[in-house]
Design a protein around this motif. Sequence first.
Motif, mmCIF file in Angstrom:
data_model
loop_
_atom_site.group_PDB
_atom_site.id
_atom_site.type_symbol
_atom_site.label_atom_id
_atom_site.label_comp_id
_atom_site.label_asym_id
_atom_site.label_seq_id
_atom_site.Cartn_x
_atom_site.Cartn_y
_atom_site.Cartn_z
ATOM 1 N N ILE A 60 10.292 -4.295 6.923
ATOM 2 C CA ILE A 60 9.423 -3.689 6.403
ATOM 3 C C ILE A 60 9.157 -3.950 5.154
ATOM 4 O O ILE A 60 7.925 -3.996 4.264
ATOM 5 C CB ILE A 60 9.326 -2.064 6.477
ATOM 6 N N GLY A 61 10.364 -4.306 4.124
ATOM 7 C CA GLY A 61 10.191 -4.587 2.950
ATOM 8 C C GLY A 61 9.409 -5.973 2.672
ATOM 9 O O GLY A 61 8.591 -6.132 1.631
ATOM 10 N N VAL A 62 9.896 -6.784 3.632
ATOM 11 C CA VAL A 62 9.243 -8.081 3.546
ATOM 12 C C VAL A 62 7.797 -7.914 3.710
ATOM 13 O O VAL A 62 6.809 -8.546 2.982
ATOM 14 C CB VAL A 62 9.914 -9.160 4.497
ATOM 15 N N LEU A 63 7.295 -7.062 4.774
ATOM 16 C CA LEU A 63 6.062 -7.039 5.106
ATOM 17 C C LEU A 63 5.309 -6.440 3.727
ATOM 18 O O LEU A 63 4.082 -7.169 3.588
ATOM 19 C CB LEU A 63 5.888 -5.864 6.137
ATOM 20 N N TYR A 64 5.723 -5.365 3.128
ATOM 21 C CA TYR A 64 5.086 -4.846 1.951
ATOM 22 C C TYR A 64 4.983 -5.900 0.781
ATOM 23 O O TYR A 64 4.070 -5.908 0.075
ATOM 24 C CB TYR A 64 5.330 -3.525 1.730
ATOM 25 N N LEU A 65 6.052 -6.658 0.710
ATOM 26 C CA LEU A 65 6.127 -7.692 -0.289
ATOM 27 C C LEU A 65 4.992 -8.724 -0.191
ATOM 28 O O LEU A 65 4.276 -9.162 -0.895
ATOM 29 C CB LEU A 65 7.445 -8.182 -0.506
ATOM 30 N N SER A 66 4.838 -9.192 1.265
ATOM 31 C CA SER A 66 3.943 -10.040 1.415
ATOM 32 C C SER A 66 2.475 -9.534 1.324
ATOM 33 O O SER A 66 1.557 -10.221 0.670
ATOM 34 C CB SER A 66 4.156 -10.535 2.825
ATOM 35 N N LEU A 67 2.271 -8.023 1.495
ATOM 36 C CA LEU A 67 0.917 -7.492 1.327
ATOM 37 C C LEU A 67 0.755 -7.537 0.021
ATOM 38 O O LEU A 67 -0.558 -7.760 -0.553
ATOM 39 C CB LEU A 67 1.136 -6.218 1.811
ATOM 40 N N THR A 68 1.505 -7.074 -1.030
ATOM 41 C CA THR A 68 1.489 -7.083 -2.348
ATOM 42 C C THR A 68 0.913 -8.341 -3.162
ATOM 43 O O THR A 68 -0.006 -8.381 -3.685
ATOM 44 C CB THR A 68 2.734 -6.777 -3.115
ATOM 45 N N LEU A 69 1.614 -9.599 -2.648
ATOM 46 C CA LEU A 69 1.372 -11.017 -3.003
ATOM 47 C C LEU A 69 -0.255 -11.213 -2.634
ATOM 48 O O LEU A 69 -0.976 -11.830 -3.361
ATOM 49 C CB LEU A 69 2.114 -11.759 -2.800
#
Length: 453
Positions: A78-87
Amino acid sequence: METSEEESFMNGSSDSHMSLPDKPVLARSDSSTRLWSPHLRDLHILSVSFLFTFLAYGALQNLESSLHGDDGLGSISIGVLYLSLTLSSVAAPLFVVWLGSKRALLVGLSGYWAFVAANLYPTWGTMVPASLFLGFTASILWCAEGTYLTFAAKSHAVSCNISEESAIGTFNGEFWGIFASNQVVGNLISLALLYYGKGSSGDAASGTTPLIVAFLGSMAIGTFLAFFLRPQDSSYIIISEDRPPSSPARTKELIKRMFALLHEKKMVLLIWVLVYTGFQQAFIWGDFTKDIVTPTFGVAWVGGVMALYGASDAISSVVAGKFSTGLPAIAAITCVGAAAQGLALVTLLFKQQYGGGWLDSFLLSGLAIAWGVGDATFNTQISALLGIFYPDDTEAAFAQWKIWQSAATSAAFFASPRTGFFFKLYVLLGLLVLSMAALLFVIMRHLGWGNRR
């Protein structure tokens, strides 16, 4: 005459904001007020499409940290998901402009298929790539959703000869109300399949496969409905014979306008509340389910408690949308939601251990309901606020929301395994107070309250 700093703030102007080419201004008809327009049909289809899609994804997201707790796979994914979403949110407005909001919505839905399917075989090699792809497509989806909904509401206001602010509030109320219902339906399905499908082993995870298959079927319905949406306009002028949407000159112009928002005092102050929305979502999806609900009732009952949260969120969204008739109403409604979540945080500071008795079950349910009230008010009122403040930069404004919200959510999930529960509560309380102070200040200055004349 030279414009004062306070007038610039209230009018949303900025030295760095680029001038816009002339475009037709929506004007209301002189005909009598009507209650229906074709744009209501689009609102209903969009809302139900998101309901079927997110009842699958939302319920599964609530379970990630509990089902895939080994080595933190669920939380890290989930952390990777939202980091990707941020960028990815930095470039999301470009895709929405290039594709148009309807096609962008369809592209955005594809990542949710990949993520849900990856849970059929949850490993580092499947979950992390699926999370990265979902982050990219989700940034496009949510930027397109905000743009589509705002312009559908404005077109409806013109057709029905009603206030734009009222139409935006009503559209956001219905959308977020139906959207939040995904937590009810999805989590009840999750509860039924995990609790009754755990079999003789008593392991709730054994019911995961039929759950995911059911969720994939639900997403198929949601995607199918999205094809029936009609195209909506964009806040950017993209139809030009000599400068098509994908031309280098047009792309450069859009990028400059997106970053210009970061020089506006209003947006800089609003960032605090955008960040808080990300932290509060991460808390209810991850920490509350893992540290409070699962130790008390077991992982199978995460769906039951979160269904209460979803019901509260859905009802509160509709109510908030009905009463969202302008900036003063937005300020008052958001204060109610902030008070509800503040009360829940203070309660958790004094009590983290819950037993199986009826009193503790009642209190735990009350915490989920209060959190749903807060989430509903933030979602509906921030969405309406951005539509009112940035009518000519809708894509960029909603991209800013997703950038800061998803960055906070990603940071919270990455830090979760190494951060104490008490520390998280204090951070949320402090950020809640700060973000509400900033939000109210922005609204008051925009309305001209407290300005010296």
